[in-house]
Design a protein around this motif. Structure first.
Motif, mmCIF file in Angstrom:
data_model
loop_
_atom_site.group_PDB
_atom_site.id
_atom_site.type_symbol
_atom_site.label_atom_id
_atom_site.label_comp_id
_atom_site.label_asym_id
_atom_site.label_seq_id
_atom_site.Cartn_x
_atom_site.Cartn_y
_atom_site.Cartn_z
ATOM 1 N N ARG A 95 -3.790 -3.441 -21.601
ATOM 2 C CA ARG A 95 -2.847 -4.521 -21.268
ATOM 3 C C ARG A 95 -2.444 -5.294 -22.529
ATOM 4 N N ALA A 96 -3.401 -5.575 -23.397
ATOM 5 C CA ALA A 96 -3.105 -6.282 -24.642
ATOM 6 C C ALA A 96 -2.180 -5.446 -25.530
ATOM 7 N N GLU A 97 -2.380 -4.146 -25.575
ATOM 8 C CA GLU A 97 -1.506 -3.255 -26.355
ATOM 9 C C GLU A 97 -0.094 -3.280 -25.806
ATOM 10 N N ARG A 98 0.031 -3.274 -24.480
ATOM 11 C CA ARG A 98 1.367 -3.337 -23.874
ATOM 12 C C ARG A 98 2.063 -4.625 -24.284
ATOM 13 N N GLU A 99 1.346 -5.740 -24.289
ATOM 14 C CA GLU A 99 1.928 -7.015 -24.713
ATOM 15 C C GLU A 99 2.304 -6.978 -26.187
ATOM 16 N N ARG A 100 1.430 -6.389 -27.016
ATOM 17 C CA ARG A 100 1.697 -6.299 -28.450
ATOM 18 C C ARG A 100 2.958 -5.484 -28.722
ATOM 19 N N ILE A 101 3.116 -4.390 -27.994
ATOM 20 C CA ILE A 101 4.293 -3.525 -28.165
ATOM 21 C C ILE A 101 5.553 -4.279 -27.769
ATOM 22 N N GLY A 102 5.478 -5.027 -26.694
ATOM 23 C CA GLY A 102 6.600 -5.864 -26.287
ATOM 24 C C GLY A 102 7.759 -5.151 -25.641
ATOM 25 N N PRO A 118 8.237 2.840 -28.405
ATOM 26 C CA PRO A 118 7.720 1.730 -27.599
ATOM 27 C C PRO A 118 7.767 2.029 -26.100
ATOM 28 N N TRP A 168 -7.870 -3.884 -23.013
ATOM 29 C CA TRP A 168 -7.296 -3.406 -24.271
ATOM 30 C C TRP A 168 -5.899 -2.841 -24.029
ATOM 31 N N ASP A 206 4.343 2.239 -23.908
ATOM 32 C CA ASP A 206 4.191 1.344 -22.766
ATOM 33 C C ASP A 206 3.919 2.139 -21.496
#
Length: 140
Positions: A95-102, A49, A93, A53
């Protein structure tokens, strides 16, 4: 986005005819190898992760600044000339992946009630932290 990214940032490179002609072949192979080392979509699932990120953060920066795709790549690949709208889709996309990874970087997370600094782990992740660090943090 495949035409702008895949040749250098996946394991699915479509090698043009000139990539087989020395000395150009050495230059092209070096660019692909370097691109994959910075960010490889084919290996994205294997990144920790923290690595994922960081690589997404670097990708956003490079795309926002117009450094990707490389000018030298766009010369011979018209499909790599992305529009501002395509650039925004790619950034959104990432930015959304970064949020999904958490992943929450250590310096951004509040210290737990015990006063021990956050380890930089993803919620629910055990045994991460420094051991899962990206040795290649300075690269995309």
């Amino acid at each position: 986005m495949a035409g702008a990214c895949n040749d250098c940032h996946t394991n699915q490179t479509v090698w043009p005819w000139y990539s087989k002609v020395p000395p150009v072949s050495f230059w092209v192979a070096d660019h692909v190898e370097e691109g994959r080392s910075h960010f490889n979509l084919s290996a994205f699932g294997a990144y920790s992760p923290r690595q994922a990120d960081h690589k997404l953060e670097e990708m956003i920066e490079m795309v926002e600044e117009g450094k990707m795709p490389l000018k030298s790549y766009k010369w011979g690949h018209s499909e790599a000339r992305i529009t501002d709208a395509q650039r925004e889709v790619l950034i959104d996309w990432a930015r959304a992946e970064r949020e999904r990874i958490g992943y929450v970087p250590e310096e951004a997370a509040p210290a737990p009630s015990g006063g021990v600094p956050n380890s930089g782990m993803v919620a629910g992740e055990a045994g991460a932290g420094a051991a899962g660090a990206d040795a290649d943090e300075g690269h995309l």
